[in-house]
Design a protein around this motif. Structure first.
Motif, PDB file in Angstrom:
ATOM      1  N   THR A  52       6.242  12.104   1.480  1.00 36.98           N
ATOM      2  CA  THR A  52       5.582  11.097   2.314  1.00 36.98           C
ATOM      3  C   THR A  52       4.862  11.655   3.539  1.00 36.98           C
ATOM      4  O   THR A  52       3.985  10.988   4.087  1.00 36.98           O
ATOM      5  CB  THR A  52       6.606  10.077   2.851  1.00 36.98           C
TER       6      THR A  52
ATOM      7  N   ARG B 295      -0.683   2.330   9.906  1.00 36.03           N
ATOM      8  CA  ARG B 295       0.228   2.801   8.865  1.00 36.03           C
ATOM      9  C   ARG B 295       1.569   3.186   9.478  1.00 36.03           C
ATOM     10  O   ARG B 295       1.639   3.555  10.642  1.00 36.03           O
ATOM     11  CB  ARG B 295      -0.376   4.002   8.141  1.00 36.03           C
TER      12      ARG B 295
ATOM     13  N   ASP C 218      -7.908  13.360   3.671  1.00 31.24           N
ATOM     14  CA  ASP C 218      -9.372  13.320   3.700  1.00 31.24           C
ATOM     15  C   ASP C 218      -9.881  12.327   4.719  1.00 31.24           C
ATOM     16  O   ASP C 218     -10.796  12.602   5.498  1.00 31.24           O
ATOM     17  CB  ASP C 218      -9.922  12.938   2.313  1.00 31.24           C
ATOM     18  N   GLU C 219      -9.244  11.173   4.726  1.00 29.86           N
ATOM     19  CA  GLU C 219      -9.650  10.123   5.648  1.00 29.86           C
ATOM     20  C   GLU C 219      -9.461  10.584   7.086  1.00 29.86           C
ATOM     21  O   GLU C 219     -10.311  10.366   7.958  1.00 29.86           O
ATOM     22  CB  GLU C 219      -8.748   8.918   5.376  1.00 29.86           C
TER      23      GLU C 219
ATOM     24  N   CYS D  40      -3.183  17.695   8.347  1.00 27.98           N
ATOM     25  CA  CYS D  40      -4.507  18.185   8.022  1.00 27.98           C
ATOM     26  C   CYS D  40      -5.050  18.893   9.242  1.00 27.98           C
ATOM     27  O   CYS D  40      -4.750  18.531  10.385  1.00 27.98           O
ATOM     28  CB  CYS D  40      -5.424  17.070   7.525  1.00 27.98           C
TER      29      CYS D  40
ATOM     30  N   VAL E  85       1.603   7.031   1.775  1.00 26.86           N
ATOM     31  CA  VAL E  85       1.358   8.451   1.590  1.00 26.86           C
ATOM     32  C   VAL E  85       0.240   8.858   2.528  1.00 26.86           C
ATOM     33  O   VAL E  85      -0.723   8.123   2.729  1.00 26.86           O
ATOM     34  CB  VAL E  85       0.953   8.742   0.128  1.00 26.86           C
ATOM     35  N   PHE E  86       0.382  10.007   3.113  1.00 28.63           N
ATOM     36  CA  PHE E  86      -0.585  10.503   4.057  1.00 28.63           C
ATOM     37  C   PHE E  86      -1.902  10.818   3.357  1.00 28.63           C
ATOM     38  O   PHE E  86      -1.909  11.434   2.289  1.00 28.63           O
ATOM     39  CB  PHE E  86       0.011  11.766   4.687  1.00 28.63           C
ATOM     40  N   ASN E  87      -3.042  10.391   3.933  1.00 24.42           N
ATOM     41  CA  ASN E  87      -4.343  10.636   3.321  1.00 24.42           C
ATOM     42  C   ASN E  87      -5.151  11.614   4.167  1.00 24.42           C
ATOM     43  O   ASN E  87      -5.827  11.215   5.125  1.00 24.42           O
ATOM     44  CB  ASN E  87      -5.088   9.294   3.206  1.00 24.42           C
TER      45      ASN E  87
ATOM     46  N   GLU F  86       0.858  -1.190   0.000  1.00 24.76           N
ATOM     47  CA  GLU F  86       0.000   0.000   0.000  1.00 24.76           C
ATOM     48  C   GLU F  86       0.893   1.237   0.000  1.00 24.76           C
ATOM     49  O   GLU F  86       1.949   1.244   0.621  1.00 24.76           O
ATOM     50  CB  GLU F  86      -0.834  -0.033   1.269  1.00 24.76           C
ATOM     51  N   GLU F  87       0.476   2.257  -0.696  1.00 26.71           N
ATOM     52  CA  GLU F  87       1.279   3.495  -0.762  1.00 26.71           C
ATOM     53  C   GLU F  87       1.475   4.077   0.628  1.00 26.71           C
ATOM     54  O   GLU F  87       0.539   4.205   1.392  1.00 26.71           O
ATOM     55  CB  GLU F  87       0.513   4.534  -1.580  1.00 26.71           C
TER      56      GLU F  87
ATOM     57  N   GLN G  61      -5.000   2.540  12.433  1.00 23.41           N
ATOM     58  CA  GLN G  61      -4.939   2.323  10.991  1.00 23.41           C
ATOM     59  C   GLN G  61      -3.703   1.517  10.618  1.00 23.41           C
ATOM     60  O   GLN G  61      -3.610   1.001   9.513  1.00 23.41           O
ATOM     61  CB  GLN G  61      -4.893   3.654  10.245  1.00 23.41           C
TER      62      GLN G  61
END
Lengths: 115, 118
Positions: A89, A59, A15-16, A93, A11-13, A8-9, A57
């Motif tokens: 990376t 991650r 929106d989630e 938010c 990368v920070f998401n 899985e990438e 999560q």
């Protein structure tokens, strides 16, 4: 950390994370009025719940969660932040929430961990 | 990542020096808002200046860290302001420091978070 999906990438998401943080805020102070005797518990709860959700999560990130609650009284409040990191990376938010009597601003910063 | 990380001193302390950061931040705040009164038209510039200066001074130290600097400036009117933060990281290497400053017309709270790289 062992539970993250290989491949899985990393990368920070934002929106989630935004959705997750809004739920935490609503869960702690949704529907309440500003209360000086409780506000310390609230800020602590919000950062703790948010952090727990993020870590769940699974991650590969380190996290910093910041929460500010201000009574609505007409005073001016300004915040800024600046970050020195790996822009590919890492990410952040900020969620702004308000009700009739207070403002709540929560910022999440996620720094990728070298694997 | 931007350049400049190659200059860190091998063998220097492997943990965040909060006192040094505290001093750096206090100087930055004083230089930007020391002696001024709260001004709605200037405050956005101030917060941006403070975080930028702090970050520049921290990076100049050449230590192997990523940094996050946050700054809040609030007018003094009697309103209540509360902040909290929580961090999930390596407690041996990473660290933070928060500086609270005030003058007659405003409060300024600056937090620095340092996350060790490799």
């Amino acid at each position: 950390m062992e539970e993250f999906n290989s491949g899985e990438e990393v990368v920070f998401n934002p929106d989630e994370i935004s959705v997750s943080v809004k739920e935490c805020i609503e869960g702690v102070i949704g529907g309440t009025d500003y209360n000086q005797s409780k506000v310390n518990q609230w800020t602590a709860s919000i950062v703790e719940h948010s952090l727990t959700h993020l870590v769940k999560q699974g991650r590969p990130f380190k996290y910093i969660v910041n929460c500010t609650i201000m009574q609505k009284s007409g005073a001016g409040l300004h915040t800024a932040n600046s970050c020195y990191w790996d822009t590919a990376t890492d990410g952040s938010c900020t969620v702004r929430w308000e009700n009739r009597t207070m403002y709540c601003v929560v910022s999440v910063f996620a720094v990728a961990v070298a694997l | 990542m931007t350049g400049g990380m190659e200059e860190f001193h091998n063998g220097s302390e492997g943990s965040f020096n909060a006192e040094e950061a505290d001093t750096i931040v206090k100087e930055c705040i004083e230089n930007v808002v020391g002696g001024g009164d709260y001004s709605q038209s200037q405050v956005n510039k101030w917060t941006a200046s403070i975080v930028e200066r702090c970050l520049t001074q921290l990076v100049k130290q050449g230590k192997p860290y990523k940094y996050i600097v946050t700054c809040a400036v609030m007018q003094k009117t009697g309103a209540g302001l509360h902040t909290a933060n929580s961090c999930y990281w390596d407690t041996a290497m990473d660290g933070s420091c928060t500086v609270r400053w005030e003058n007659r017309t405003m409060y300024c709270v600056v937090s620095v978070f340092a996350v060790a790289t490799a």
